[in-house]
Design an enzyme around this catalytic site. Structure first.
Site, short mmCIF file in Angstrom:
data_model
loop_
_atom_site.label_atom_id
_atom_site.label_comp_id
_atom_site.label_asym_id
_atom_site.label_seq_id
_atom_site.Cartn_x
_atom_site.Cartn_y
_atom_site.Cartn_z
N ASP A 195 17.86 10.88 65.23
CA ASP A 195 17.82 12.34 65.08
C ASP A 195 16.47 12.82 65.62
O ASP A 195 15.42 12.41 65.14
CB ASP A 195 17.97 12.70 63.60
N ASP A 241 20.66 16.57 70.15
CA ASP A 241 19.53 15.91 69.49
C ASP A 241 19.94 14.82 68.49
O ASP A 241 19.16 14.46 67.61
CB ASP A 241 18.65 16.95 68.78
N GLU A 242 21.14 14.27 68.66
CA GLU A 242 21.59 13.20 67.77
C GLU A 242 22.42 12.18 68.55
O GLU A 242 23.23 12.56 69.39
CB GLU A 242 22.46 13.75 66.63
#
EC number: 2.7.7.7
Length: 351
Positions: free
Chosen positions: A7, A105-106
């Site tokens: 993350d 973003d993951e």
């Protein structure tokens, strides 16, 4: 299975901090402006200094201004965030050939075949965090667990810049500790229905009949939660086509010497192209300038591009960048996308 979840911490705001070091340590709010006036629109994300003041994603900008009147408000720079994300995803994908990009973003990677045990997984997670920080100046939080959901939950608990682990022998106690609102996929509506059934912890699912659960939240969600509560959730990491085929290299020193940059650009092409299973139709040359600003130039090829032609075309794209920008170049890279699986003679039409 050993799953590693990554993350990117407060990603949009952190990218803004990297590009503008003067923002670091101050409340920073990244906004999506509607265009009507400076207060209209919504908060995309905020750094932790702003979050401490009560600012949250999705909040109206006007409300954020009331909570944090002295904060720095900046508009979203989506292309910049996408480029940084692509580079980080390229780093992550080098740690496993099984990668699932969940969002900008993951990402999840399956490292079962890469490590012998969870101790080695922890060391791999530390190495990944260090590499991303060294190359991109971005902190990430890592969660490691026997399945994707638990890896994400433990990561959420140790943010920012953390590394959380749930080992197989810890699973039973970990499941007992999970609040139902921590579970990915449990939104406000489902949460309210579950609380009305007396389900406050994930483990409480087992005290409700499956038929009642199915009636309240639907069969798919009921089955999902039941599998988590009984430690029988083992959904695989699904490879996604969004995985970028790119490589970025840091130059020995900041420079505009095209001969020096060419050498590193060709090396980046070699390393990126050799990993592609298929033929790319689009190539992007990316330069990271001395101030960490990103300048890129792309070209699309109707029937695909061979590696040999990628060399010559990349130099032309590089020249176009340098002609329009007078700054020194810190890093250079290339990204290939629009990959198609055909093999054979058609690649020679553009060679």
């Amino acid at each position: 299975m050993i799953i590693l979840f990554v993350d990117f911490d407060y990603f949009f705001a952190q990218v803004e901090e990297v590009l503008n070091p003067q923002y670091k340590g101050k409340p920073l709010i990244v906004c999506v402006y509607s265009g009507r006036n400076e207060k209209s629109g919504a908060v995309a994300t905020a750094n932790y200094e702003a979050r401490k003041l009560g600012v949250k994603a999705g909040m109206p900008i006007s409300r954020a201004m009331e909570l944090a009147p002295n904060a720095i408000f900046v508009p979203m720079h989506k292309e910049v965030y996408t480029e940084v994300s692509n580079r980080i995803m390229s780093i992550i994908s080098s740690y496993s050939d099984k990668i699932e990009i969940a969002s900008i973003d993951e990402a999840y990677i399956d490292i079962t075949s890469k490590v012998k045990n969870f101790e080695e997984a922890i060391e791999l997670g530390k190495k990944l965090k260090r590499e991303i920080m060294e190359k991109e100046k971005i902190t990430v939080t890592v969660g490691i667990a026997p399945n994707k959901v638990f890896a994400k939950i433990i990561a959420d608990r140790v943010k920012p810049n953390g590394l959380g682990v749930v080992k197989p022998e810890e699973i039973e106690e970990f499941i007992k500790s999970i609040d139902i609102d921590e579970v990915p996929g449990v939104g406000n509506v489902i949460s309210e229905r579950l609380h009305s059934l007396g389900v406050n912890k994930l483990i409480d699912i087992l005290s409700v009949s499956f038929d009642k659960l199915k009636e309240e939240i639907g069969e798919a969600k009921a089955f999902y939660l039941y599998r988590l509560a009984t430690n029988s959730y083992f959904e695989p990491v699904l490879n996604k086509e969004r995985v970028p085929h790119g490589r970025y290299l840091t130059l020995p020193k900041n420079t505009r010497d095209i001969k020096v940059i060419e050498l590193y650009l060709k090396k980046a092409i070699d390393e990126a192209y050799n990993k592609i299973e298929g033929i790319p139709k689009r190539m992007t040359v990316v330069t990271i300038m001395q101030d960490l600003d990103i300048v890129s130039k792309s070209k699309t090829f109707k029937t695909g591009i061979s590696k040999e032609r990628a060399y010559t075309e990349s130099i032309e794209l590089l020249k176009q960048i340098l002609q329009k920008d007078s700054r020194l170049v810190r890093r250079v890279g290339v990204r290939f996308d629009n990959i198609y699986k055909s093999k054979g003679l058609d690649v020679f039409f553009n060679s």
